[in-house]
Design an enzyme around this catalytic site. Structure first.
Site, PDB file in Angstrom:
ATOM      1  N   HIS A  38     -36.722  33.151 118.260  1.00  0.00           N
ATOM      2  CA  HIS A  38     -37.879  32.926 118.960  1.00  0.00           C
ATOM      3  C   HIS A  38     -38.241  32.522 119.950  1.00  0.00           C
ATOM      4  CE1 HIS A  38     -37.481  29.023 116.455  1.00  0.00           C
ATOM      5  NE2 HIS A  38     -37.879  28.346 117.339  1.00  0.00           N
ATOM      6  N   CYS A  58     -40.021  20.759 116.973  1.00  0.00           N
ATOM      7  CA  CYS A  58     -38.685  21.311 117.267  1.00  0.00           C
ATOM      8  C   CYS A  58     -39.216  22.616 119.216  1.00  0.00           C
ATOM      9  CB  CYS A  58     -38.560  22.694 116.656  1.00  0.00           C
ATOM     10  SG  CYS A  58     -39.405  24.031 117.135  1.00  0.00           S
TER      11      CYS A  58
END
Length: 680
Positions: A65, A191
């Site tokens: 991603h 993250c």
């Protein structure tokens, strides 16, 4: 708004055998649907995210991603692989692969939907349904939430944990808590992209908290922003879990509590262990002494990481803070020499003898300011090594130990030792169980007092003299280098500078060179080493710029644009300008760069070029000894590397629209990589 995933974005028979091929196959579907405008540019952003941390998860899931300027709308593509694709998960290949694409400026609503998918992936019923679904339309509907797994509703599974966590006290019991109430934990997850791992870690921790009978509330610091936990909730917590790969925002809110600090994947893969660990710390009375900005090694990874890896991060913490002092001080001293000659170092203090109209006065001023800056090198190195190990409590003993190292002429080696000792002493003190009544004065009084006394005793009485002798021996060895020995050292340093382009090996070579000139009167050998290191570090980006200029057809449009920027980055001694090329085609670019760098380093030493400044690239050529030969050394290495890259790339069959064989073309714009101008 069109749907984020449709049947056209589903491949139930994904045949890719590598993660790059899998990402490309799914990205091509996005391109075909007009959701991605530049396949290679988008894959470069995917590769950049993958380089930060593998995106494979336990349970056979891969979630490549990224956020990218080439994405027109938030999109999902799903692939199911019969053979499995390795995304770096501990338990093996992934058979369920989700490519998540978010625009660089995605709005909160879209990112919330993406985060909901991340939470769904922790639902076993959801993943089981995807493994058994028979057609693409049903798979897309299941992911969107239009259809639900047989045993329950995936949205409910994704949404319930927060409410359940907040109200867990009503029906939970646990002996670790205070009185009859359950043990209370607050957690923060984050993250780099803030899309997937952030929310998966939150879901995993919440599920494990319910199973363990603890009251656990998570603050997700994701791309869609974050809502701070109620201060009352934090105050009532018995422990804290940080599962993050980027600094925790407003970390000071959690100071003074038992804390477990790990990477975000630990929150996904082993939440029960983290809960047990923080409960154990609470029972032993272990608390954080203080918290503020994230320490340089906060993203050090999960417990169990090798000591060598942790040591490298601690040392790089000190080096990263020291280097700006080296750059500022070194350049000022070099300018002083350039204006007033080397005899300027004997000039009287400018406080008593400064004449505005005299060039020598300005030269003396620059030299003396630079010398003062250099005086901070060893204390800063030691202080921030200790900071990297123990956060702010390590600063005082680290700086004091570093200053003692300077006082006793233990130099750079003494600073390394002082920083490691200071950090170790503080960590040892923090492990001691203390009464709650004195915890408030620990970071302000107790830790600085005890740690500084211990470090000072060790540096003055025990290890200072041996380290000073070792420092003198290293200096004498460098001064004695000549002929073939010096050339071989130049080649070795050139190889190191070009091996990882700003990484740990590169920094070791650079630090070795700057340590030699970080004195008021460096030896000629030390200045030769500095010249060789800077010359070799300029080779990779300049060579890539040259290669994209002379054989542009071997490179993509994105790489050719990066090549233009690489001219400036290379000339400025920023080796990171070659990272996009190395990431796209490492087996051709990195060895070629190492060959050119070794040649340049050896030639620089052979020519006797010297450099008093620690940085600056071609902009400090007037300060270089034998500048013409120095530029020849750089040109030769650059030409060799560019020639090797062109030959090696010309020998392989180009991929469609790309030059790397089935791999993403680059990892990011060079300017984004070159965050520290001295990490060349």
């Amino acid at each position: 708004m069109s749907e984020m995933i449709t049947a056209d974005l589903v491949d139930l028979d994904l045949s890719a055998d590598t993660k790059e091929a899998a990402a490309r196959a799914l990205a091509e579907r996005m391109v075909a649907q007009g959701r991605v405008t530049d396949l290679d540019g988008f894959l470069a952003d995917v590769a950049a995210r993958e380089a930060q941390m593998p995106t494979g998860l336990d349970g056979g899931i891969g979630i490549p991603h990224c956020r990218s300027e080439y994405v027109t709308e938030p999109s999902l593509a799903f692939g199911r692989s019969a053979e499995g694709v390795d995304f770096g998960a501990p338990d093996g290949p992934a058979d369920l692969i989700f490519l998540i694409a978010a625009p660089a400026g995605a709005d909160d609503a879209h990112l919330t939907i993406l985060s909901a998918l991340a939470r769904q992936l922790m639902n076993a019923e959801f993943t089981s349904a995807l493994r058994s679904v028979g057609d693409a339309e049903s798979a897309a509907a299941l992911i969107r939430g239009d259809e639900t797994p047989a045993a329950g509703t995936s949205e409910d599974s994704a949404a319930a944990p927060a409410a359940a966590s907040a109200g867990a006290a009503a029906g939970s019991t646990d002996t670790a808590g205070a009185g009859d109430r359950p043990f209370r934990i607050v957690a923060v997850t984050s993250c780099p992209t803030g899309i997937a791992h952030t929310y998966m870690a939150a879901e995993s921790l919440e599920n494990a908290g319910r199973e363990a009978g603890v009251e656990l509330v998570v603050e997700t610091q994701g791309s869609a922003g974050f809502t701070r936990l109620d201060p009352a909730v934090i105050a009532a917590a018995d422990g804290v879990i940080f599962a993050h790969d980027v600094p925790v925002r407003d970390k000071a809110r959690f100071a003074g509590k038992p804390t477990v600090d790990v990477g975000v994947k630990a929150g996904i893969n082993r939440p029960t262990e983290l809960i047990t660990e923080v409960q154990g710390k609470a029972e032993r009375g272990e608390v954080t002494a203080g918290a503020g900005a994230a320490t340089p090694v906060e993203r050090g990874g999960e417990p169990g990481e090798g000591y060598g890896s942790m040591l490298r991060k601690w040392l790089m913490s000190g080096v990263s803070y020291m280097v700006p002092f080296v750059a500022a001080g070194g350049l000022l001293i070099a300018l002083g020499f350039a204006i007033g000659g080397y005899e300027i170092k004997s000039a009287p203090s400018v406080m008593q003898h400064f004449v505005w109209t005299q060039t020598d006065s300005w030269a003396a001023l620059m030299f003396q300011i630079g010398a003062v800056a250099f005086g901070f090198l060893v204390p800063v190195l030691a202080g921030y090594i200790a900071y990297g190990m123990a956060d702010r409590p390590g600063l005082v003993p680290g700086f004091v130990g570093g200053m003692i190292a300077s006082t006793i002429n233990a130099g750079f080696l003494g600073g390394l030792a002082a920083g490691l000792i200071a950090g170790g002493v503080v960590l040892a003190i923090q492990r001691v169980k203390i009464p709650k009544a004195v915890r408030g004065i620990m970071p302000v009084v107790v830790i600085p007092l005890i740690s500084t006394a211990v470090v000072g005793f060790l540096m003055f009485v025990v290890i200072g003299k041996p380290i000073a002798s070792a420092q003198k021996g290293m200096t004498d060895w460098l001064n004695g280098l000549s002929g073939s020995n010096a050339i071989l050292l130049g080649a070795l340093l050139g190889l190191m500078m070009c091996f990882d382009l700003g990484g740990p090996v590169n920094k070791v070579a650079y630090t070795f060179a700057t340590a030699g000139i970080a004195v008021s009167n460096p030896s000629e050998s030390a200045m030769k080493i500095m010249a060789a290191v800077m010359a070799a570090g300029m080779v990779p980006p300049l060579a890539m710029a040259l290669a994209t200029t002379v054989r542009g057809k071997l490179f993509t449009e994105t790489e050719r644009e990066n090549g233009k920027a690489a001219w400036v980055l290379g000339a400025s001694f920023i080796s990171e300008g070659a990272i996009p090329f190395a990431a796209a085609d490492p087996l051709r670019v990195i060895p070629s760069s190492m060959v050119g760098g070794a040649i340049t380093g050896a030639l620089s030493m052979a020519f006797g070029a010297t450099l008093r400044a620690p940085h600056g690239g071609i902009f400090v050529v007037p300060l270089i000894g034998s500048p013409f030969l120095y530029l020849i050394a750089i040109a030769v290495g650059m030409s060799v590397t560019a020639g090797l890259v062109v030959v090696l790339k010309g020998m392989r069959k180009p991929a469609t629209g790309a030059t790397a064989p089935g791999a993403p073309e680059d990892i990011s714009a060079p300017a984004a990589e070159a965050k520290q101008p001295v990490a060349a």
